[in-house]
Design an enzyme around this catalytic site. Structure first.
Site, PDB file in Angstrom:
ATOM      1  N   GLU A   1      -2.239  -0.011  -5.631  1.00  0.00           N
ATOM      2  CA  GLU A   1      -1.926  -1.630  -5.176  1.00  0.00           C
ATOM      3  C   GLU A   1      -2.332  -2.456  -5.868  1.00  0.00           C
ATOM      4  O   GLU A   1      -3.496  -3.214  -6.460  1.00  0.00           O
ATOM      5  CB  GLU A   1      -3.242  -1.575  -4.335  1.00  0.00           C
ATOM      6  CG  GLU A   1      -3.408  -0.169  -3.595  1.00  0.00           C
ATOM      7  CD  GLU A   1      -4.699  -0.190  -2.244  1.00  0.00           C
ATOM      8  OE1 GLU A   1      -4.931  -0.851  -2.194  1.00  0.00           O
ATOM      9  OE2 GLU A   1      -5.291   1.241  -2.501  1.00  0.00           O
TER      10      GLU A   1
ATOM     11  N   HIS B   1       0.804  -1.016  -0.146  1.00  0.00           N
ATOM     12  CA  HIS B   1      -0.043  -0.263   0.399  1.00  0.00           C
ATOM     13  C   HIS B   1       1.431   1.456  -0.026  1.00  0.00           C
ATOM     14  O   HIS B   1       0.589   2.689   0.913  1.00  0.00           O
ATOM     15  CB  HIS B   1      -0.793  -0.108   0.854  1.00  0.00           C
ATOM     16  CG  HIS B   1      -2.213   0.909   1.109  1.00  0.00           C
ATOM     17  ND1 HIS B   1      -2.203   1.761   1.040  1.00  0.00           N
ATOM     18  CD2 HIS B   1      -3.829   0.040   1.153  1.00  0.00           C
ATOM     19  CE1 HIS B   1      -3.481   2.042   0.255  1.00  0.00           C
ATOM     20  NE2 HIS B   1      -4.186   1.498   0.869  1.00  0.00           N
TER      21      HIS B   1
HETATM   22  C1  G6D Z   1      -7.750   1.806   0.395  1.00  0.00           C
HETATM   23  O1  G6D Z   1      -9.454   1.038  -1.135  1.00  0.00           O
HETATM   24  C2  G6D Z   1      -8.949   1.923  -0.119  1.00  0.00           C
HETATM   25  C3  G6D Z   1      -9.345   3.111   0.542  1.00  0.00           C
HETATM   26  O2  G6D Z   1     -10.853   3.100   0.487  1.00  0.00           O
HETATM   27  C4  G6D Z   1      -8.800   3.459   1.687  1.00  0.00           C
HETATM   28  O3  G6D Z   1      -9.320   4.755   2.337  1.00  0.00           O
HETATM   29  C5  G6D Z   1      -7.035   3.694   1.545  1.00  0.00           C
HETATM   30  O4  G6D Z   1      -7.018   1.988   1.651  1.00  0.00           O
HETATM   31  C6  G6D Z   1      -6.886   3.392   3.155  1.00  0.00           C
HETATM   32  O5  G6D Z   1      -6.959   1.932  -0.832  1.00  0.00           O
END
Ligand code: G6D
Length: 333
Positions: A299, A175
């Site tokens: 992601e 992420h």
């Molecule tokens: C992710 O898809 C989700 C988002 O909605 C979230 O707020 C974020 O992570 C922290 O990408």
């Protein structure tokens, strides 16, 4: 290549370490054994100035308290699982009725076992974790191995492997939020994005996929040709928190002003683009208050909520199967 490490903090009596891998040209990759977080990537701009191009915090406490998964390895399953249900299993409901990013104390919030493998033209940080059966409601004792490799050519490769002793679900991601301007001195509005994707997965108001895969043609989701994010957002002012099904596994982000680019290539089915639109948080990132469009998360994963949409790629992992996926991020200017 040079490898150093330093203490980043403590969790109870366990030391949290930051690993720093540096190429002979001075390009730096930093990661933590907490959450397998990528805590910094410093690469040159067109004038050779090395600066950090990923969002992160200065202290462990901030990662623990406030982080929107900055740089973290997310799992067992990234994204939302509607109502936290899969067959007869009840998964942790940590976003209203839904399950998100593997639940509580998920992969992004644990201390990983780590090993270092140094070679002439790359260094690997090898993360391993055993997630016990019942973790956040998932069946199966799952053994996960993630390797971050940083090479002399400023390529970050992420290999993920896993095995289970009972049928379970597995769809992890990393992420990291990119901002190629360097130290987040500009927003991502002047970045250009290109995604090899002809269809995106529609999501409902709850951000869970509806199951509809919609052609991007003529929509604000058409990134087949590189386009400025500001231009895309003019057509989609609420921003992107959108799964794109990939055709060739290629995603390209660049910032013409600095000349930096990251070319992403993945074996995964999809990429979820999260544009941070509307994020207005109290916390400070690289000396700035977190604000809308300070970064963009790309992601790589299988399409979210696949368990409720049989036409999405299955994320079921069975005993005897060896899970493997690879995503590479090639930085250049
Ligand atoms: C992710 O898809 C989700 C988002 O909605 C979230 O707020 C974020 O992570 C922290 O990408």
């Amino acid at each position: 290549m040079k490898f150093t490490k330093k203490r980043f903090g403590w969790i109870a009596d366990q030391e949290i370490t930051e690993y720093q891998l540096t190429t002979t040209q001075g390009a730096v990759f930093k990661c933590l054994n907490y959450g397998a977080i990528v805590s910094g990537i410093e690469v040159p701009d067109k004038n050779g100035n090395c600066e950090n191009v990923v969002l992160g915090f200065d202290t462990l406490e901030e990662y623990i308290e406030d982080s929107p998964y900055f740089g973290a390895l997310v799992g067992r399953v990234a994204g939302r699982i509607k109502n936290g249900t899969w067959e007869t299993y009840k998964l942790t409901q940590n976003e209203g009725p839904h399950h998100i990013h593997g639940g509580r104390a998920n992969f992004s919030q644990i201390i990983w076992d780590t090993e270092v493998n140094e070679a002439a033209d790359f260094i690997d940080i090898i993360f391993t974790h055993k997630s016990p059966a019942g973790d956040n409601g998932y069946p199966g004792n799952l053994t996960v191995k993630v390797v971050y490799r940083w090479t002399e050519k400023a390529v970050w490769t992420m290999d993920i492997r896993a095995e289970t002793d009972a049928t379970t679900l597995f769809n992890p991601t990393n992420h990291t939020y990119f901002n190629l301007s360097g130290s987040a001195k500009r927003t991502i509005l002047n970045h250009k994005l290109q995604i090899a994707s002809a269809v995106y997965a529609e999501v409902g108001a709850d951000k869970c996929p509806t199951g509809r895969l919609i052609p991007v043609d003529g929509t604000p989701y058409d990134f087949r040709n590189s386009i400025f994010i500001s231009e895309a957002l003019a057509k989609q002012p609420t921003g992107y928190d959108t799964p794109f099904k990939l055709t060739t596994g290629n995603v390209l982000l660049n910032e013409p002003e600095s000349g930096r680019q990251v070319a992403i290539r993945t074996t995964r089915e999809a990429v979820v683009v999260f544009s941070t639109t509307g994020m207005d948080e109290e916390y400070i990132v690289m000396g700035k208050k977190m604000c809308s469009h300070l970064g963009i998360a790309l992601e790589t994963q299988e399409l979210p909520d696949a368990v409720h949409h049989p036409h999405f790629q299955s994320i079921v992992l069975k005993p005897g199967e060896q899970y493997f996926s690879q995503t590479t991020y090639h930085f250049s200017a």
